[in-house]
Design an enzyme around this catalytic site. Structure first.
Site, mmCIF file in Angstrom:
data_model
loop_
_atom_site.group_PDB
_atom_site.id
_atom_site.type_symbol
_atom_site.label_atom_id
_atom_site.label_comp_id
_atom_site.label_asym_id
_atom_site.label_seq_id
_atom_site.Cartn_x
_atom_site.Cartn_y
_atom_site.Cartn_z
ATOM 1 N N LYS A 1 0.847 -1.204 0.000
ATOM 2 C CA LYS A 1 0.000 0.000 0.000
ATOM 3 C C LYS A 1 0.882 1.255 0.000
ATOM 4 C CE LYS A 1 -3.791 2.224 2.573
ATOM 5 N NZ LYS A 1 -4.672 2.187 3.772
ATOM 6 N N SER B 1 -9.581 2.113 2.562
ATOM 7 C CA SER B 1 -8.701 2.926 1.758
ATOM 8 C C SER B 1 -7.617 2.127 1.038
ATOM 9 C CB SER B 1 -8.034 3.985 2.652
ATOM 10 O OG SER B 1 -7.229 3.378 3.631
ATOM 11 N N SER C 1 -10.039 -0.052 6.723
ATOM 12 C CA SER C 1 -9.424 0.073 5.405
ATOM 13 C C SER C 1 -8.687 -1.156 4.878
ATOM 14 C CB SER C 1 -8.481 1.278 5.372
ATOM 15 O OG SER C 1 -9.232 2.468 5.315
#
Ligand SMILES: NC(=O)c1ccccc1
Length: 511
Positions: free
Chosen positions: A99, A174, A198
């Site tokens: 990420k 997210s 997330s």
């Protein structure tokens, strides 16, 4: 006195600083204070001249490239870059995506935010070093929501991320790119981050396995924070076994992260996975179903998943936890005021803890101050609330919410004293359409926050919590969320593995 770039503030500068602090000073007082600061500035110059104390970057790499077109069909990759780790180890032969709120030295990082674009980290997060030390190959950085502050996939500055199950639909957020690249079969495993859901939300929308581990089990060092007491990082994978494998590699103290308060040895999660779930006691949490925004097919599939767990030998009983319905409300002051003070006004890292401060990130992130109009609507809305509450209500509600977290935690722990796991839908719904370009501020904000009533409470209470794909509603994945006792990830994996091997989840459908 050592040479240094820091100079004694001028009298005028100091008068302004005193004024900001509400102090009125005569010229003589000011002059004396100024003179008394000479030693202090000398100390600052000593610090300024020393090399920073940062972890070493162990494995060679190149910056990589921004993929386009057919090389990035879901907008899920920010950068593709191949970093080879050790020649042997548990992750040898495994490709891992990271990420883009996680520092990988020498590879561009923007954490979904236009204000951070151009930043290149000078160190590897501990999780990155651990993956490479274990023989994994890091293949790139995945797009995430603007400073990770949304449960959709529509607020990232590069571009909205599409769901591999259906173009034009949300991948969840997210950690949206991580969800998409795993679901698309491009990598078996990825790293995500979770402060309100997330990791679990994109896992649910994309039909993959996503574990938010116990708070502090996995070091958050070298990852852009939102709020110390909510920050988590963890594995998002195509199979339960790979999830357990990656967690084995990631978990354990690194001596750099104040979130880590357990020094217990990390179990071999894969060894705890087998054996089935005969007699395992699972509490189906009533308040996790039937939210105002809940879709019928979503809740039906999760109840059917509970029946399957029963069929596999578990004792599944419906239990009421009334406080769960208030969990997201208790989360909100911590998230809104905490994010405003730590992530934004505190330059990401804040104060009052020992550990790894990524100064290069802190410096680059300060660019938001002159460019606040570029922030996402969801972050603006959160900061309006957070700053209002901090400045007009003294942070009273942040403090009260942190106290109420203990009541919320006890409500779950009381049930977990009678049961092994809690079960409920990860989200109230399957993936919804991405907002159209030019969508209203209201729609953008609503889509970012409508998803989190079941996930966010466990970011506050710190229990491990995992999303497991359990069916398709009108062709889109639905997630079952299993939550366990602190540090009891092994038992979640055991139930997840039993569910996974019992049936192909894609054959379970509802509409
Ligand atoms: N980073 C998160 O988990 C998050 C999710 C939804 C809203 C805000 C934050």
């Amino acid at each position: 006195m050592p040479l240094g770039t820091l100079r004694l503030p001028t009298t005028d500068e100091l008068r302004k600083v005193a004024g900001e602090l509400g102090m009125t000073m005569s010229d003589d007082e000011l002059a004396q204070h100024r003179a008394c600061l000479e030693g202090g500035i000398a100390a600052y110059n000593i610090v300024d001249q020393m090399t920073d104390e940062l972890p070493e970057v162990k494995w060679p790499r190149t910056p990589g490239r921004r993929p386009a077109g057919a090389d990035n069909p879901y907008n899920a990759w920010y950068v593709k870059s191949t970093i080879e780790g050790a020649p042997t180890g548990k992750l040898r032969g495994k490709k891992v995506a990271v990420k883009d709120n996680i520092c990988v030295a020498g590879v561009p990082m923007m954490n979904g935010a236009s204000t951070l674009e151009g930043y290149v980290p000078d160190l590897d997060a501990t999780v990155v070093t651990r993956i490479l030390d274990a023989g994994g190959t890091i293949v790139g950085k995945t797009v995430c929501e603007y400073f990770c502050f949304s449960g959709g996939s529509h607020t990232s500055a590069p571009a909205p991320v599409h769901n591999p199950h259906r173009m034009g639909y949300s991948a969840g957020g997210s950690s949206s790119g991580s969800g998409a690249v795993v679901a698309a079969g491009e990598v078996p495993m990825a790293l995500g981050g979770d402060q309100g859901g997330s990791i679990r939300m994109p896992s649910s929308f994309c039909g993959i396995y996503g574990m938010k581990p116990t708070h502090g089990l996995v070091p958050y060092s070298g990852i852009m924070p939102i709020e110390l007491t909510l920050d988590h990082t963890g594995p998002m994978t195509a199979t339960v076994e790979d999830n357990a494998l990656l967690l084995e590699v990631l978990a354990g103290p690194d001596g750099l992260d104040p979130r880590q308060y357990s020094t217990a040895p990390v179990p071999a999660y894969r060894d705890q996975m087998g054996g089935g779930i005969k007699g395992m006691r699972i509490a189906l949490v009533k308040e996790g179903f039937g939210h105002p925004q809940s879709q019928e097919a979503n809740d039906v599939l999760v109840r059917e998943a509970a029946d399957r767990l029963r069929g596999l030998g578990a004792v599944v009983e419906e239990v009421s936890i009334p406080l769960h319905a208030l969990g997201a409300a208790i989360w909100l002051p911590v998230a809104a005021e905490g994010a405003t003070v730590q992530m934004m006004h505190g330059n990401g890292f804040g104060f009052n803890w020992q550990g790894l401060y990524v100064n290069s990130l802190l410096d680059a992130h300060s660019a938001w101050r002159g460019r606040a109009d570029e922030l996402s609507e969801t972050l603006k809305n959160t900061m309006l609330l957070g700053h209002y509450m901090v400045t007009r209500h003294r942070g009273h509600y942040y403090a009260k919410a942190q106290n109420l977290v203990r009541r919320l935690r006890k409500a779950y722990d009381d049930v977990l004293a009678q049961y092994d796991l809690l079960a409920m839908p990860t989200l109230p719904m399957a993936a919804t359409k991405l907002p159209a370009p030019g969508a209203s501020t209201t729609e953008i904000i609503q889509k970012a926050f409508e998803v989190l009533p079941n996930t966010a409470p466990f970011d506050c209470t710190h229990h491990p919590s995992m999303s497991i794909p359990c069916g398709l509603a009108d062709g889109l994945p639905v997630g079952l969320m299993l939550t366990g006792k602190m540090y009891d990830e092994g038992r979640i994996y055991r139930a997840a593995a039993a569910f996974e091997s019992g049936v192909d989840w894609k054959s379970l459908t509802a509409s």
